[in-house]
Design an enzyme around this catalytic site. Structure first.
Site, PDB file in Angstrom:
ATOM      1  N   PHE A 149       7.710  13.652   4.233  1.00 24.99           N
ATOM      2  CA  PHE A 149       8.879  13.215   3.469  1.00 24.99           C
ATOM      3  C   PHE A 149       9.679  12.132   4.170  1.00 24.99           C
ATOM      4  CE2 PHE A 149      10.837  16.174   6.419  1.00 24.99           C
ATOM      5  CZ  PHE A 149      12.067  15.593   6.682  1.00 24.99           C
ATOM      6  N   LYS A 173      -1.540  12.068  -1.360  1.00 25.67           N
ATOM      7  CA  LYS A 173      -0.766  13.271  -1.658  1.00 25.67           C
ATOM      8  C   LYS A 173       0.532  13.156  -0.879  1.00 25.67           C
ATOM      9  CE  LYS A 173       0.653  16.786  -0.628  1.00 25.67           C
ATOM     10  NZ  LYS A 173       2.113  17.233  -0.613  1.00 25.67           N
ATOM     11  N   CYS A 281       9.466  11.003  13.486  1.00 23.47           N
ATOM     12  CA  CYS A 281       8.664  11.513  14.603  1.00 23.47           C
ATOM     13  C   CYS A 281       8.855  10.690  15.862  1.00 23.47           C
ATOM     14  CB  CYS A 281       7.188  11.569  14.218  1.00 23.47           C
ATOM     15  SG  CYS A 281       6.441   9.947  13.944  1.00 23.47           S
ATOM     16  N   GLU A 382      11.076  20.983  17.993  1.00 23.40           N
ATOM     17  CA  GLU A 382      11.300  19.710  17.322  1.00 23.40           C
ATOM     18  C   GLU A 382      12.326  19.952  16.213  1.00 23.40           C
ATOM     19  OE1 GLU A 382       8.829  16.049  15.217  1.00 23.40           O
ATOM     20  OE2 GLU A 382       8.023  18.085  15.100  1.00 23.40           O
TER      21      GLU A 382
END
Length: 498
Positions: A149, A173, A281, A382
């Site tokens: 996302f 996808k 990330c 994380e």
């Protein structure tokens, strides 16, 4: 209520499954659309369309493919503002940040525009008497991408332009949290002249993912997301005979030495930690303050964190938008509370932030934690939110050892004025992407993106030269063209160059 459909064989379709999921505006907390949730039948329909399209697209000329890419690249430029606002409305990031991710994704399209040169093979004349050898690369077939996302345009753009330009057909996808960007890109591809079936979009959750991982008609899968899911994708897809790119999570550290320009370092660390609400990330989630740099760094970071302007992503001057979901907001704010109970000093507390006129939005402010240790949850997990942890170290070597002991190895940065320290750091650190006085070292499109350790499952980074190798396979051809009157004796020994 708008319903977001799949895109299969060049047109939108509701597919075979009637289930839907709400899509929220993170700034208001309101449901703004429904997205269809596909399953195995929809994946199969996309594979059938992509397989049929591959027959002709794989045989198309490099000129035809690059012409489509040039046109697609121009459409991305022309529609950047519109696509940026679509991303901001579903993800929550600022429109400027969304435009930035489109730009970085467009760089991969520009790299794909030059694949005519990159795909050139090699030729060796007269390797043996009358024998030549040459090699070339061919596309795999139908390939798929499963994307997160946090970058609904950029991360897919790291995949499909290279896959398509090398002659493959593609099934995307995207995340069901912000699905509209994928359909918008599909429409741009159609306007660019891409044949129907070459690029397809199937929305959905785990059933759609599992169908992609196990479908015999899909040759390769690219994935970006959390490490546990990356491991699952790698295991499932490889066990079904597929190539896999699987990029996982991260815990990125920025090391600040006493000789660094503290104001400069703090300014860039603030942007690297709180930009896009920390939902990337490559976000900086840990600052390792070395020696006497610590107190001065914390003082400046506190000042800058308190000045970050938080608000809806489409409001002028907003620097940080909301988190993507209510659950993400609660998880991040709980993590700050846990850090406090475990002994961290909460220098800036972003919990409980309310934005005027958007009281139901998924907002949390920047949080800054000092005196964090490697045993604390705030260091080990994380968090994927606007939380920056300060860990103190005595020396650069201690900082290097601390980072190397972390299970993740995506990105890291060093702020220093010492060339010797920088060289020692970049040679000794066990991280895939390194910045020297650069907070978020995402490489340009003609290099490849990928970390080490638990940040990359398997051995296939994304885009750049590694992307080309991933989406193609080599052939080596050995040829002999004897004269019609010439008799060439066949040997029974293993062939050599003699």
């Amino acid at each position: 209520m708008n319903t977001i459909p799949h895109w299969i064989n060049g047109s939108p379709t509701q597919g075979s499954v009637t289930a839907t999921q709400p899509v929220f505006n993170p700034a208001t907390g309101a449901e703004q659309a429904q997205v269809v949730l596909g399953g195995a039948p929809d994946v199969d329909s996309a594979v059938q369309a992509a397989t049929a399209a591959f027959e002709t697209w794989s045989e198309s000329s490099l000129s035809q493919r690059t012409q489509v890419m040039f046109a697609f690249r121009q459409l991305l430029v022309e529609h950047e503002e519109e696509l940026g606002r679509i991303i901001s409305a579903e993800h929550g990031k600022t429109v400027d940040d969304a435009r930035g991710e489109i730009t970085r994704g467009r760089e991969v399209v520009e790299f794909a525009c030059g694949l005519g040169d990159v795909l050139k093979g090699s030729f060796s004349d007269q390797v043996s008497r009358g024998i030549d050898v040459h090699n070339f690369r061919q596309p795999l077939g139908v390939v798929a991408g499963i994307t997160p996302f946090n970058f609904p345009a950029m991360v897919p753009l790291w995949m499909h332009p290279i896959a398509i330009a090398t002659g493959n057909t593609f099934i995307l996808k995207p995340s069901e949290r912000d699905p509209s960007a994928a359909n918008f890109v599909a429409e741009l591809y159609k306007k660019a002249g891409l044949p129907d079936g070459v690029f397809n979009v199937v929305h959905g959750g785990k059933p759609a993912v599992d169908a992609i991982l196990t479908h015999p008609g899909i040759q390769a899968v690219s994935f970006v997301g959390s490490t546990p899911i990356a491991k699952y994708v790698h295991e499932q897809a490889t066990s079904h005979g597929k190539r896999v790119q699987a990029l996982g999570g991260a815990k990125n550290h920025a090391v600040v030495l006493p000789d660094a320009h503290i104001e400069f370092a703090a300014n860039h660390i603030t942007a690297g930690a709180y930009g896009s609400a920390g939902e990337r990330c490559m976000a900086l989630s840990v600052a390792v303050a070395v020696g006497e740099a610590a107190d001065a760094l914390v003082e400046v970071l506190e000042r800058k964190a308190r000045k970050v302007k938080v608000g809806p992503g489409d409001a002028p001057g907003t620097e940080m938008g909301p988190l993507v979901t209510k659950a993400a907001q609660e998880r991040v704010e709980n993590a700050v509370g846990t850090a406090a109970t475990q002994g961290a000093t909460v220098v800036v507390d972003g919990r409980g932030l309310k934005v005027d006129g958007h009281e139901d939005g998924f907002f949390t402010g920047p949080s800054l934690l000092d005196h964090v240790t490697t045993e604390m949850d705030a260091y080990q997990e994380e968090l994927f939110g606007p939380v920056l942890a300060i860990v103190r170290a005595d020396t650069l070597d201690q900082a290097i050892d601390l980072i190397n002991a972390n299970p993740y190895g995506n990105g890291t940065a060093l702020f220093t004025a010492s060339g010797e320290a920088a060289r020692r750091f970049q040679r000794n650190i066990h991280i895939g992407m390194i910045g020297i006085n650069v907070p978020v070292p995402v490489p340009m499109s003609y290099y490849s993106f990928g970390g080490w350790k638990d940040s990359l499952i398997g051995d296939s980074p994304i885009h750049g030269p590694e992307g080309i190798r991933f989406y193609t396979r080599p052939k080596v051809v050995t040829t002999r063209w004897p004269q019609q009157t010439q008799q060439v004796a066949a040997g029974f020994d293993f062939p050599t160059s003699n």
